[in-house]
Design an enzyme around this catalytic site. Structure first.
Site, mmCIF file in Angstrom:
data_model
loop_
_atom_site.group_PDB
_atom_site.id
_atom_site.type_symbol
_atom_site.label_atom_id
_atom_site.label_comp_id
_atom_site.label_asym_id
_atom_site.label_seq_id
_atom_site.Cartn_x
_atom_site.Cartn_y
_atom_site.Cartn_z
ATOM 1 N N CYS A 1 27.914 7.683 -15.518
ATOM 2 C CA CYS A 1 26.553 7.835 -14.966
ATOM 3 C C CYS A 1 26.642 7.482 -13.483
ATOM 4 C CB CYS A 1 25.546 6.962 -15.720
ATOM 5 S SG CYS A 1 25.938 5.198 -15.713
ATOM 6 N N GLY A 2 25.693 6.719 -12.974
ATOM 7 C CA GLY A 2 25.744 6.303 -11.585
ATOM 8 C C GLY A 2 26.599 5.063 -11.382
#
Length: 278
Positions: free
Chosen positions: A235-236
């Site tokens: 993800c981030g």
């Protein structure tokens, strides 16, 4: 312990479990998780700081700590190997899965995520408390690190050269396709070559609970997850990736591993390949 518990279950067992508010707001969300915790939290809850339960010797956000550091922090939080733990967050289901995943990474399976989190708890008219949580009695936690549940930058580069594991990216589609700038300065937009976009929000119902198992299996299957190929979630910064991992576990599929550095590490380097578009 099942990986997901309902608000009804937690209300019945509230006095028997350690409850953690595990909220982490993004840089573009103007909220203070601790201030919100002080305003309202589930009775008896403590605050689990994702940035504290992390490696202090890296510039990357909330990376997995050493087993020794994690054991020290868990003991400080009042957790022992016999503790049953429930993680929730203030948004519904966004960062709580990171706490659950960390416990599993360090060998503790008596942990779960509260389905729907604090919003569902409040919507149902259940009691909350305000103020700081009292300091708990020190616990004694002995970790049993499971290295196979974690991936690093070297693993990801090797997987592009010889694709063996399916990489699922939990970020929003417009970030994956580089249609908007990344929310952290200095991070390139786009995605890892060969990765598949599965926004974590597509695994949630409108009330921020995890979708029913048949719907989870269908959505995961559409992304190529059927249990036949190992999965890495990203993800981030390695937080919402854990929601995909939670969903796979809930659906009865192998949990796979999490790429801890995620896009902040990959997109912040100059020696990694980046793709844009669908």
């Amino acid at each position: 312990m099942k990986p997901l518990v309902s608000t009804e279950w937690l209300a019945d067992y509230l006095g028997e479990v350690v409850v953690f508010d595990t909220t982490k707001y993004l840089p573009n969300e103007p909220k203070d998780a601790m201030a919100e915790f002080r305003a309202a939290h589930i009775p008896g809850a403590r605050f689990f700081d994702i940035d504290e339960a992390a490696d202090p010797d890296t510039t990357l956000p909330h990376m997995v700590p050493t087993p020794g550091r994690f054991a020290k922090i868990m003991a400080k939080y009042g957790v022992s190997n016999t503790s049953m733990i429930v993680f929730y967050d203030q948004k519904g289901l966004a960062s709580a899965a990171r706490g659950w995943w960390l416990m599993g990474l360090f060998g503790h399976d008596k942990a779960a995520v509260l389905d729907g989190g604090l919003p569902k708890w409040i919507k149902e008219g259940r009691i909350t408390e305000s103020g700081d949580a009292p300091a708990p009695a020190a616990g004694h936690f002995l970790p049993a690190y499971r290295a196979h549940r974690l991936r690093g930058i070297g693993d990801m580069i090797a997987n592009i050269a010889t694709p063996g594991e399916l990489v699922l990216d939990a970020r929003a589609s417009n970030r994956f396709r580089a249609e908007v700038p990344e929310i952290r300065p200095g991070i390139r937009a786009g995605h890892m070559p060969g990765s598949i976009n599965l926004p974590y929000t597509e695994l949630l119902a409108p009330d921020q609970t995890l979708l029913p198992v048949p719907e989870l299996r269908a959505r995961l299957a559409a992304a190529g997850v059927d249990g036949s190929r190992p999965v890495i979630t990203s993800c981030g910064t390695g937080v919402t990736a854990c929601i995909i991992t939670l969903a796979m576990t809930r659906a009865g599929l192998p949990a796979g591993a999490v790429y801890d550095g995620s896009w902040t590490e990959w997109g912040g380097r100059t020696d990694t390949q980046v793709e844009i578009g669908a």
